[in-house]
Every structure is written in structure tokens, then in C-alpha cells.
Scaffold this motif. Sequence first.
Motif, PDB file in Angstrom:
ATOM      1  N   CYS A  57      -6.914  -8.105   0.191  1.00  0.00           N
ATOM      2  CA  CYS A  57      -5.687  -7.312   0.117  1.00  0.00           C
ATOM      3  C   CYS A  57      -5.902  -6.152  -0.870  1.00  0.00           C
ATOM      4  O   CYS A  57      -6.414  -6.355  -1.974  1.00  0.00           O
ATOM      5  N   CYS A  60      -3.434  -7.055  -4.068  1.00  0.00           N
ATOM      6  CA  CYS A  60      -3.592  -8.264  -4.888  1.00  0.00           C
ATOM      7  C   CYS A  60      -4.968  -8.902  -4.771  1.00  0.00           C
ATOM      8  O   CYS A  60      -5.270  -9.846  -5.495  1.00  0.00           O
ATOM      9  N   THR A  62      -6.252 -10.883  -2.626  1.00  0.00           N
ATOM     10  CA  THR A  62      -6.441 -12.182  -1.975  1.00  0.00           C
ATOM     11  C   THR A  62      -7.074 -11.941  -0.616  1.00  0.00           C
ATOM     12  O   THR A  62      -7.163 -10.804  -0.142  1.00  0.00           O
ATOM     13  N   CYS A  69      -1.662  -8.189   2.223  1.00  0.00           N
ATOM     14  CA  CYS A  69      -1.371  -9.580   2.580  1.00  0.00           C
ATOM     15  C   CYS A  69       0.127  -9.773   2.803  1.00  0.00           C
ATOM     16  O   CYS A  69       0.944  -8.912   2.484  1.00  0.00           O
ATOM     17  N   CYS A  72       2.295  -9.697  -0.563  1.00  0.00           N
ATOM     18  CA  CYS A  72       2.560  -8.356  -1.094  1.00  0.00           C
ATOM     19  C   CYS A  72       3.568  -7.570  -0.243  1.00  0.00           C
ATOM     20  O   CYS A  72       4.318  -6.751  -0.765  1.00  0.00           O
TER      21      CYS A  72
HETATM   22 ZN   LIG Z   1      -1.664  -8.971  -1.460  1.00  0.00          ZN
END
Ligand SMILES: [Zn+2]
Lengths: 198, 198
Positions: A57, A60, A62, A69, A72
Motif C-alpha cells: 500500500c 501504509c 501493508t 489497501c 486506508c
Molecule cells: Zn494502506
Amino acid sequence: MPKTGALSQLMQALRCLPGVGPKSAQRMTFHLLQRDRQGARNLAESLLAALEKVGHCALCRTLTEGELCNICTNPDRDKTQLCIVETPAEVYAISQATGFKGLFFVLNGRLSPLDGIGPNELRLDLLEQRLESGDIKEIILATNTTVEGEATAHYIGEMAKQNGVRTTRIAYGVPFGGELEYVDGATLAHAFNGRKEF
Amino acid sequence: MPKTGALSQLMQALRCLPGVGPKSAQRMTFHLLQRDRQGARNLAESLLAALEKVGHCALCRTLTEGELCNICTNPDRDKTQLCIVETPAEVYAISQATGFKGLFFVLNGRLSPLDGIGPNELRLDLLEQRLESGDIKEIILATNTTVEGEATAHYIGEMAKQNGVRTTRIAYGVPFGGELEYVDGATLAHAFNGRKEF
Ligand SMILES: [Zn+2]
Ligand SMILES: [Zn+2]
């Protein structure tokens, strides 16, 4: 028994999976080829699809498909709380175990100078931008309680302090030296909700 | 957390592996995408290669690449002894645990009339041909000691008797109801070498 060829190569390839030794790999190989060829094909295709589609992402870090993602981009999340974790698995673990409704930032590692892992490798520049934006009111440090995890928490805590952002650390309900991913949900929830000023 | 998408599909696909539950599948998914993408790609390619190349030996029905397996084509094997097993995994287990130097015949199942598995499904026609050829002096029945495994052994024992071929059954050193694949090597070797007339 052959050490080369497609059968042996598959047995060997399965050992890249965590927790799979030679005996398990052999059992899996026979199971797949003997009883579940459709499952084997589906697994191969799922692996290739994930390798192609899943990245980090942009916000963030991830694992996710696409640019951002679904945490978010979720308008219902509390954008004033940012929980810092080491791995995407911990995003799952904390989301499943606690009632946390804020956002995450995934380090994909921890500070480890001897291994050449510094602030740049953890993309702390992205974190700095978010701290500077002024949206975030609380940083929740949920790095592991290992020596390196603690050092990482300390470093990020200093960053947050310099930006005037309140910082908490999840409570030491988890055993020291423990990996959060393997902690049971109840303990994790307890430690998370009992977090303290850092 | 998403239930669709490449990440979830991979977690789901990994569950076709024996012994892999939701928690393990999640851990494997993150491990592969986060830390071992090369291993993941290698696994996918090994699966596809094995699916394409691995089939059953035309003579003994074990899993192999090509027409015949490397046991059937090995000129040093004793062609007068034929060991009957239920699965290719048991060919490996018996080969590794015992000093057996004869040949195998793999049933890829066991007689189970209620599941529609009869002599045709186990390719006992191929076994019959070999019994009739006169090359085989001993049939070693190493089917599992389950009710169905015993019934299968009995059926094949009768076939052998009609062809005047000596038949032995591996000794009951293995626990009744046990799957041979999971028996330790020492027990298996003991049971194998202590086989009796059937
Ligand atoms: Zn994210
Ligand atoms: Zn063969």
C-alpha cells in the motif's frame, strides 16, 4: 529414490513454506499429485496471481492489491490514530483481536543497523510526512517486544515527540521477546487496550 | 479483512495442503509475499511442472515422470518379488526403511465397494497379467491394516493363489487401523522383514 525430476523438485519447493520439513513436503507432494490435482493447479495459479498483483500500500505499506489497501481507503476508520506494526500479519492479528478502528503503518521490518536496515528501509520518510500533516493525534507503537522492536519503537517515539504527537506503547502483557503474530487474540487485545503513554 | 482478492485466494488455496489450517495458511501467505517471493515463484512453477510431467508408471502405477518408474527399469531389482502397497508414499517408506530390492505394485487405493472402488479401479488387471507371466515367485501384501486394507490383501491373496504364487503378509508389528505411511521406519522394517505366509 530420485533426487532430481519434477517430483523431487516439488518436494524441495514446498520446503520454502514455514513449518514444512522433508517429511511434510513428501506427504504434501503425494497428496497433491495423487488426490488433489485441482487443488495443486489452483495453488500454483493463486501463487502466480498474488505475486503479480500483491504489492505494498502506498500509504501504509501493508500487502495489498492496487495502489491503496482497504483500510486506508475506508472512510469509517479513525484517521487520528496510527498503529505502527512490523508486518502485515500483525495488521490482521490486531484487527481481528481488538476493536481498533484507526489506521496502520507497516514497517516491513525493524531497525537493525548490523543488517543494514535503517530508517530508509522501513520507509520512515512516509511516516514522517504523515506526522507532519497534522492529521494524526496518537501513534500506537505495536512493534514486537524484542530488543530490535523496542529500539524501533523508541526511534519512532522520538519522531512523534518532535512532531508533538502523543505516543503510546501497547502494554507489556505479551511475553518479552515474543513475536506478536503468534500471541493469542485475548492477550493481544488486553495488551492493546492497556497501552500506555510512551 | 478482505475475503476476496489475490491475498485471500492464496490463503484459501494453501489449505488444499494436508495439515494446513487457516492460521498456517495466513502465515505462509505473508511469509511468501513478504520474505520469499522467489520461493513462491519456484513453488508455483514446480507445481505446474509436476502436474504436467508426473503420471503413473505403466507397470507398477507409482507416480513417475515418463512411461516407467526408476524402480521398474532398474536391472538390479529382484523381479521375482512383488510388494503390493496402497500408495506411492508407501513405496518411498518401504524403500527407505527396509532393504527390499524387489518390485512394487501400487494400488492407488483399496477395495471399497461402497465408494465404487473395485478391482478395475485398482488396476488389478495389470497385476493379473504379471501373475500370469510366471516371473513372480512371491507377492508381499503390504496394504494397510485397516478393514479395507485387509479385505484388499485377502482379494489379492486369492488371485495369487489361483496363479500358484506364494503370498506373504507383512507382520502385525504395526498398530491395527494404522496407516503405513505414518509408521516409523524401524517398526516398518521389523514388520516387513517379519512377514508371514498369507
Ligand atoms: Zn494502506
Ligand atoms: Zn514402476
